[in-house]
Design an enzyme around this catalytic site. Structure first.
Site, PDB file in Angstrom:
ATOM      1  CD  GLU A 276      37.391  53.391  44.560  1.00 55.99           C
ATOM      2  OE1 GLU A 276      37.831  53.812  45.563  1.00 55.99           O
ATOM      3  OE2 GLU A 276      37.720  54.021  43.430  1.00 55.99           O
ATOM      4  CE  LYS A 333      41.468  54.209  48.003  1.00 54.86           C
ATOM      5  NZ  LYS A 333      40.748  55.013  47.404  1.00 54.86           N
ATOM      6  CB  CYS A 384      41.051  54.132  43.546  1.00 53.00           C
ATOM      7  SG  CYS A 384      40.979  55.668  42.629  1.00 53.00           S
TER       8      CYS A 384
END
Length: 508
Positions: A276, A333, A384
């Site tokens: 990321e 995301k 994440c």
């Protein structure tokens, strides 16, 4: 004398609950003491049994604080030098109030028959609630995430994190009930039967499911995947101004991988995953450095970064990157970090978050699963924070993902336990969906996780290192994938029903 003894007994219960909360933290990664978790929960369950709801709330809150304050210590590592302890204390306190609500509910339903089962159901239901609210929730610190190396982990393949959390809580509640039976001196076999079932059934089920876990590839075969950990300076908040360093470190790490491949030191991978926040792209998606690396490697990349779209919206994304065409397929995301990627109450947030000034606008989340076709792999992606949520990889695997990856940037958190806690979530997701998981972190811990949750390769924190491994590809579906959110809703409805019945009986 009697008064002093009474006061001592009054202090012993809170002291035991606080010790149990800290013990639950001690059972959390990177420590492999998974068996401590049900014992810690047993102390909480025993302490709230027969209490009023307000007492259960107080004891639950105390348990939550003793658990979550050390567990979330990485927030202090991240923000403490500039913002003091208030962000850390605030997040831990809010989350501890949810545990307090669970304690109140446990005290209430403890009056019902089959109390250990209802106690476990209520606690796990509140865990699901705090994973959803406020501001999208905060799933850190679920019971399931203590079990990355435990006997209950195989149950993730049946019902995900909910099933694993229920197993921990039910075992602990059963142990607490056995303690009460022993204290009462009960000799009735019927009185002992229920608690014994509560203790032994999750253990037996975990042991029964364990042989079904394997790492064999499906008809899709295997893929050779590399993960680049280019490292980052350990600057905490100073990393906010080091985007260029992050990018250069990871380009250099990918170049080194290309040199090793060309020299024959390592075999050529089918796919390379970069973490990321490696890149930062405008609407034209131009990045000659990435294209050069992809050309040298001769394989596509999956690379994370921030992208500004033509509509002016900012998104946290992973792109497929080809040497000749550049950015191609993409995933945005789904779960954004509150007070970082999306910032509620900006005037107040400025007091506790450095991201208010960095991002003048909130990022935009996606509501679609991340699945990219890259080389021989249909790659399921969770960026994440995504990995903490149950829906992200469920959606990806239902869309045909044969391998999962977690690109992440944990360099903000120094040498804390945060990366190890997140790796445990990846291990649970591997078992939940029967997929290998490749974790690619900027500064560690990067890892290769087998479908049975075993970590076969990993890196240290703040090191520059590349991983390369042959991983199994699969298209089969576990019961957990098929069920999706059903276990969570079933537990929520059961908990609500138990609370209503117990409240009505209490009034009666």
């Amino acid at each position: 004398m009697r008064t002093r003894r009474f006061r001592l007994r009054q202090l012993l219960v809170p002291a035991a609950v606080a010790t149990a909360g800290f013990a639950l933290y001690a059972a959390s990664p990177p420590r492999p003491a998974w068996w401590v978790a049900p014992l810690a929960f047993a102390v909480l369950a025993a302490a709230v049994r027969g209490r009023r709801m307000r007492t259960g709330f107080g004891l639950g809150t105390l348990f939550g604080l003793a658990f979550l304050l050390p567990l979330l210590g990485w927030l202090q590592d991240f923000l403490g030098a500039d913002f003091g302890p208030w962000p850390w204390l605030g997040v831990a306190a809010v989350q501890a109030l949810f545990v307090g609500a669970a304690g109140a509910g446990m005290a209430l339903v403890g009056r019902l028959r089959a109390a250990p089962a209802w106690t476990a159901v209520v606690f796990v239901a509140v865990e699901s609630l705090r994973s959803a609210v406020p501001f999208g929730g905060f799933p850190w610190g679920r019971l399931a995430f203590t079990q990355a190396n435990g006997l209950f982990l195989p149950l993730a393949s049946l019902g995900g994190a909910v099933a694993v959390g229920l197993a921990v809580a039910l075992t602990g509640s059963g142990l607490a009930e056995l303690g009460w039976r022993l204290r009462e001196g009960s000799r009735s076999p019927r009185a002992w039967a229920g608690p014994l079932v509560a203790v032994l059934a999750p253990v037996a089920l975990g042991a029964a499911v364990l042989p079904s876990l394997d790492n064999a590839p499906g008809p899709e075969g295997t893929a050779r995947v590399a993960a680049v950990q280019g490292n980052a300076p350990n600057l905490g908040l100073g990393l906010l101004s080091e985007d260029a360093v992050l990018r250069e470190n990871h380009l250099r790490g990918a170049e080194r991988l290309a040199e090793d491949v060309q020299a024959g030191a390592v075999p050529r991978p089918d796919l390379v995953v970069l973490p990321e926040q490696v890149g930062s792209w405008g609407p034209d998606r131009s990045d000659p450095g990435l294209s050069r690396v992809a050309e040298r490697l001769g394989v596509p990349l999956a690379v994370g970064g921030l992208s500004l779209d033509p509509d002016g919206q900012l998104r946290n994304r992973v792109f497929e990157w080809q040497a000749d065409t550049g950015a191609g397929q993409q995933y945005t995301k789904q779960h954004l970090v509150p007070f970082a990627e999306t910032i509620p109450m900006r005037p107040v947030a400025r007091l506790v978050s450095p991201f208010v000034d960095r991002f003048q606008q909130d990022m935009v989340a996606a509501d679609e699963p991340g699945v990219l076709d890259i080389g021989p792999v249909r790659l399921g992606i969770g960026i994440c924070y995504d990995v903490a949520y149950d829906d992200v990889f469920t959606g990806a695997v239902r869309e045909g993902a044969t391998l999962l990856t977690v690109p992440t940037n944990n360099a903000w958190y120094g040498h804390s336990e945060m990366s190890h806690q997140q790796l445990a979530m990846s291990q649970l997701r591997a078992v939940e969906h029967g997929r290998a998981v490749v974790v690619s972190a900027t500064s560690g811990v990067s890892a290769v996780v087998q479908p049975d949750g075993t970590v076969v390769q990993s890196t240290d924190l703040f090191t520059e290192q590349n991983l390369i491994a042959d991983v199994p590809l699969r298209s089969s579906t576990t019961p957990a994938t098929w069920l999706g959110g059903v276990p969570m809703w079933a537990v929520a409805l059961a908990a609500a029903g138990a609370v209503v019945v117990a409240a009505r009986r209490g009034r009666g």
